[in-house]
Design a protein around this motif. Structure first.
Motif, PDB file in Angstrom:
ATOM      1  N   ASP A 324       0.817  -1.222   0.000  1.00 31.63           N
ATOM      2  CA  ASP A 324       0.000   0.000   0.000  1.00 31.63           C
ATOM      3  C   ASP A 324       0.851   1.273   0.000  1.00 31.63           C
ATOM      4  N   LEU A 325       2.142   1.138   0.209  1.00 31.11           N
ATOM      5  CA  LEU A 325       2.997   2.313   0.387  1.00 31.11           C
ATOM      6  C   LEU A 325       3.389   2.909  -0.966  1.00 31.11           C
ATOM      7  N   ARG A 326       2.451   3.614  -1.532  1.00 29.78           N
ATOM      8  CA  ARG A 326       2.683   4.302  -2.802  1.00 29.78           C
ATOM      9  C   ARG A 326       1.830   5.559  -2.833  1.00 29.78           C
ATOM     10  N   VAL A 327       2.269   6.540  -3.596  1.00 33.90           N
ATOM     11  CA  VAL A 327       1.555   7.813  -3.700  1.00 33.90           C
ATOM     12  C   VAL A 327       0.654   7.755  -4.925  1.00 33.90           C
ATOM     13  N   ARG A 328      -0.614   7.531  -4.690  1.00 33.51           N
ATOM     14  CA  ARG A 328      -1.565   7.447  -5.794  1.00 33.51           C
ATOM     15  C   ARG A 328      -2.071   8.841  -6.171  1.00 33.51           C
ATOM     16  N   HIS A 329      -2.434   8.985  -7.449  1.00 37.21           N
ATOM     17  CA  HIS A 329      -3.111  10.166  -7.993  1.00 37.21           C
ATOM     18  C   HIS A 329      -2.200  11.390  -8.143  1.00 37.21           C
ATOM     19  N   LEU A 330      -0.941  11.296  -7.771  1.00 35.59           N
ATOM     20  CA  LEU A 330       0.003  12.398  -7.943  1.00 35.59           C
ATOM     21  C   LEU A 330       1.175  11.878  -8.764  1.00 35.59           C
ATOM     22  N   LYS A 331       1.440  12.526  -9.889  1.00 37.86           N
ATOM     23  CA  LYS A 331       2.465  12.032 -10.798  1.00 37.86           C
ATOM     24  C   LYS A 331       3.844  12.625 -10.540  1.00 37.86           C
ATOM     25  N   ASP A 332       3.921  13.654  -9.683  1.00 36.49           N
ATOM     26  CA  ASP A 332       5.191  14.361  -9.530  1.00 36.49           C
ATOM     27  C   ASP A 332       5.866  14.143  -8.186  1.00 36.49           C
ATOM     28  N   VAL A 333       5.291  13.323  -7.311  1.00 33.77           N
ATOM     29  CA  VAL A 333       5.942  12.980  -6.039  1.00 33.77           C
ATOM     30  C   VAL A 333       5.808  11.479  -5.817  1.00 33.77           C
ATOM     31  N   PHE A 334       6.734  10.918  -5.073  1.00 32.37           N
ATOM     32  CA  PHE A 334       6.736   9.476  -4.859  1.00 32.37           C
ATOM     33  C   PHE A 334       7.541   9.155  -3.604  1.00 32.37           C
ATOM     34  N   LEU A 335       7.398   7.934  -3.123  1.00 27.22           N
ATOM     35  CA  LEU A 335       8.214   7.434  -2.029  1.00 27.22           C
ATOM     36  C   LEU A 335       9.492   6.835  -2.608  1.00 27.22           C
ATOM     37  N   SER A 336      10.621   7.228  -2.065  1.00 26.41           N
ATOM     38  CA  SER A 336      11.905   6.739  -2.579  1.00 26.41           C
ATOM     39  C   SER A 336      12.025   5.241  -2.337  1.00 26.41           C
ATOM     40  N   LYS A 337      12.644   4.554  -3.274  1.00 24.34           N
ATOM     41  CA  LYS A 337      12.911   3.130  -3.085  1.00 24.34           C
ATOM     42  C   LYS A 337      14.379   2.932  -2.730  1.00 24.34           C
ATOM     43  N   GLY A 338      14.707   1.736  -2.226  1.00 25.66           N
ATOM     44  CA  GLY A 338      16.083   1.435  -1.881  1.00 25.66           C
ATOM     45  C   GLY A 338      16.223   1.080  -0.412  1.00 25.66           C
ATOM     46  N   ASP A 339      17.409   1.334   0.137  1.00 25.65           N
ATOM     47  CA  ASP A 339      17.644   1.034   1.541  1.00 25.65           C
ATOM     48  C   ASP A 339      18.561   2.097   2.139  1.00 25.65           C
ATOM     49  N   ARG A 340      18.791   1.981   3.456  1.00 23.26           N
ATOM     50  CA  ARG A 340      19.555   2.987   4.196  1.00 23.26           C
ATOM     51  C   ARG A 340      20.313   2.270   5.304  1.00 23.26           C
ATOM     52  N   ALA A 341      21.549   2.715   5.516  1.00 20.73           N
ATOM     53  CA  ALA A 341      22.381   2.090   6.544  1.00 20.73           C
ATOM     54  C   ALA A 341      21.765   2.273   7.919  1.00 20.73           C
ATOM     55  N   ALA A 342      21.840   1.237   8.740  1.00 19.54           N
ATOM     56  CA  ALA A 342      21.284   1.296  10.094  1.00 19.54           C
ATOM     57  C   ALA A 342      22.155   2.119  11.029  1.00 19.54           C
ATOM     58  N   MET A 343      23.429   2.296  10.691  1.00 20.43           N
ATOM     59  CA  MET A 343      24.362   3.031  11.528  1.00 20.43           C
ATOM     60  C   MET A 343      25.227   3.924  10.642  1.00 20.43           C
ATOM     61  N   PHE A 344      25.698   5.033  11.195  1.00 16.56           N
ATOM     62  CA  PHE A 344      26.711   5.816  10.482  1.00 16.56           C
ATOM     63  C   PHE A 344      27.885   6.088  11.411  1.00 16.56           C
ATOM     64  N   ARG A 345      29.023   6.311  10.794  1.00 23.80           N
ATOM     65  CA  ARG A 345      30.211   6.726  11.520  1.00 23.80           C
ATOM     66  C   ARG A 345      30.709   8.046  10.937  1.00 23.80           C
ATOM     67  N   ALA A 346      31.221   8.891  11.810  1.00 29.27           N
ATOM     68  CA  ALA A 346      31.753  10.176  11.378  1.00 29.27           C
ATOM     69  C   ALA A 346      33.144   9.990  10.795  1.00 29.27           C
ATOM     70  N   GLY A 347      33.438  10.744   9.730  1.00 28.35           N
ATOM     71  CA  GLY A 347      34.755  10.707   9.122  1.00 28.35           C
ATOM     72  C   GLY A 347      35.531  11.972   9.423  1.00 28.35           C
ATOM     73  N   ASN A 348      36.832  11.909   9.239  1.00 26.98           N
ATOM     74  CA  ASN A 348      37.714  13.066   9.466  1.00 26.98           C
ATOM     75  C   ASN A 348      37.411  13.742  10.801  1.00 26.98           C
ATOM     76  N   TRP A 349      37.242  12.926  11.818  1.00 30.11           N
ATOM     77  CA  TRP A 349      36.937  13.441  13.159  1.00 30.11           C
ATOM     78  C   TRP A 349      38.171  14.138  13.712  1.00 30.11           C
ATOM     79  N   SER A 350      38.067  15.426  13.961  1.00 30.73           N
ATOM     80  CA  SER A 350      39.209  16.157  14.501  1.00 30.73           C
ATOM     81  C   SER A 350      39.306  15.906  16.001  1.00 30.73           C
ATOM     82  N   GLN A 351      40.464  16.192  16.559  1.00 31.56           N
ATOM     83  CA  GLN A 351      40.637  16.029  17.996  1.00 31.56           C
ATOM     84  C   GLN A 351      39.722  17.001  18.735  1.00 31.56           C
ATOM     85  N   SER A 352      38.733  16.477  19.435  1.00 26.74           N
ATOM     86  CA  SER A 352      37.828  17.330  20.195  1.00 26.74           C
ATOM     87  C   SER A 352      38.599  17.982  21.336  1.00 26.74           C
ATOM     88  N   HIS A 353      38.287  19.237  21.628  1.00 26.81           N
ATOM     89  CA  HIS A 353      39.022  19.919  22.691  1.00 26.81           C
ATOM     90  C   HIS A 353      38.110  20.856  23.466  1.00 26.81           C
TER      91      HIS A 353
END
Length: 396
Positions: A324-353
């Motif tokens: 049922d997860l679809r946008v009916r009757h509107l042709k210009d918007v939609f629900l994105s398909k695919g997947d997403r990581a459950a966790m993220f890690r920060a990159g280039n973490w500077s020394q916190s001070h």
């Protein structure tokens, strides 16, 4: 107690992957803004230069409660600057294709937390050293849900469920704590005159909302047609918010599945109370880091494994099936398909001070810089730090 973080202490800059040149049909701009969201900033630019909606393209949405730098393109746009109270727009070259989400790889953040006692500062600094190792659950954070009013009802859910009038009412009439005075007044008028469209039109100022009401004067029960006249960028936000909420619930259920009760702390997010894992064992961290969860949409193919079972059960509790997860009757918007990581890690973490706070005498600041992948929320890191320090939330 609240740990204070001023908007100018929260700095975000998009990291583009495109290289502008001196040729191309699209002019690329650097947009610096403060105290205003991305859709409002783009609408202000469009009004100032009298541009149709489809010629302006951008990558990500940036928080209004921050000093942000992002990029956008305008088809055959003017190669000149625009300076207003809350925005500065500078042309930086030309590109062959419109700028979009795939045109940047992530964001660089600089954050200053203020008004910390010595003990709070020490605890926050210790948490800052743990974040690059442990990672952060990749929830969509509260700013994703600014369109959700006090009822807690999602505009996108109402539409998907087939209640087009409810979706329109939520979009046009429900009060919201982010409403500006003019918007609040127009919404109050609509709540008073809902269904009495000629009276509502007479009371409203000239605006986008009034043009929708004008349509309803001639088509008083065509809520589907009226909703289709809401600005496309807003409708896209409405459906993204509901999809993001469902995804958050799926991640929450997955975290509950792989952790023990003592390894979870429940946090009150804007639209739900969600568990955040603490004290995970290496195999649990590894499992969370390896997992990608499906974006709720009928177009996203899911199988019959544990993750699929969790996803279907979350949607079923909403009174719907995955299909049922679809946008009916509107042709210009939609629900994105695919997947997403459950966790993220920060990159280039500077020394916190830690530094002495120049605004709060005798107190400390914690400063840190890092990069995050596209779609990850730095405010989740702020929550982790403030929780560790002993505060309840960050105050903008």
């Amino acid at each position: 107690m609240k740990i204070k973080c001023r908007p100018e202490d929260f700095r975000v800059e998009e990291l583009p992957t495109v290289e502008p040149g001196d040729r191309g049909r699209f002019v690329l701009y650097r947009l610096t803004k403060r105290g205003i969201g991305t859709p409002e900033a783009i609408e202000s630019i469009r009004r100032r230069w009298n541009l149709p909606p489809d010629v302006v393209r951008h990558g990500g949405l940036k928080d209004r409660h921050a000093l942000t730098i992002q990029y956008l393109s305008i088809f055959k746009g003017p190669e000149r600057s625009l300076h207003q109270e809350q925005i500065d727009l500078e042309p930086i070259g030309r590109i062959d294709e419109p700028y979009g989400p795939s045109s940047f790889r992530g964001n660089h953040f600089g954050i200053v937390l203020r008004d910390l006692s010595d003990d709070e500062a020490a605890r926050a600094l210790r948490a800052a050293t743990e974040i690059p190792r442990d990672g952060i659950p990749n929830y969509f954070d509260d700013q994703r849900f600014g369109s959700v009013g006090p009822s807690g009802d999602f505009i996108g859910r109402a539409w998907i469920a087939g209640d087009h009038e409810r979706a329109l009412w939520l979009a046009l009439a429900e009060e919201n704590d982010s409403d500006r005075p003019g918007d609040a007044r127009q919404k109050a008028i609509l709540r008073e005159f809902w269904g009495r469209w000629p009276e509502a039109k007479e009371a409203l100022d000239r605006s986008h909302i009034r043009s929708i009401v004008t349509y309803l004067v001639d088509h008083p029960t065509d809520f589907r047609g009226a909703f289709a006249r809401v600005r496309r960028d807003l409708r896209s936000i409405y459906f993204s918010a509901y999809q993001s909420h469902l995804w958050n619930l799926i991640l929450a259920r997955f975290i509950e599945r792989i952790t023990r009760p003592e390894q979870r702390v429940v946090h009150p997010f804007r639209t739900a109370e969600l568990p955040v894992p603490v004290g995970l064992e290496p195999d649990q961290v590894d499992r969370l880091a390896r997992t990608r969860l499906p974006l709720p949409a009928s177009r996203t193919v899911i199988g019959s494994d544990e993750v699929a079972e969790i996803a279907r059960s979350v949607v079923a509790e909403q009174g719907m099936a995955w299909e049922d997860l679809r946008v009916r009757h509107l042709k210009d918007v939609f629900l994105s398909k695919g997947d997403r990581a459950a966790m993220f890690r920060a990159g280039n973490w500077s020394q916190s001070h830690l530094n002495d706070d120049d605004l709060y005498r005798g107190r400390k600041t914690l400063e840190l810089e890092f990069e995050l992948p596209r779609g990850a929320y730095a405010t989740l890191i702020v929550k982790r730090l403030t929780d560790a320090a002993g505060g309840q939330s960050a105050e903008s």
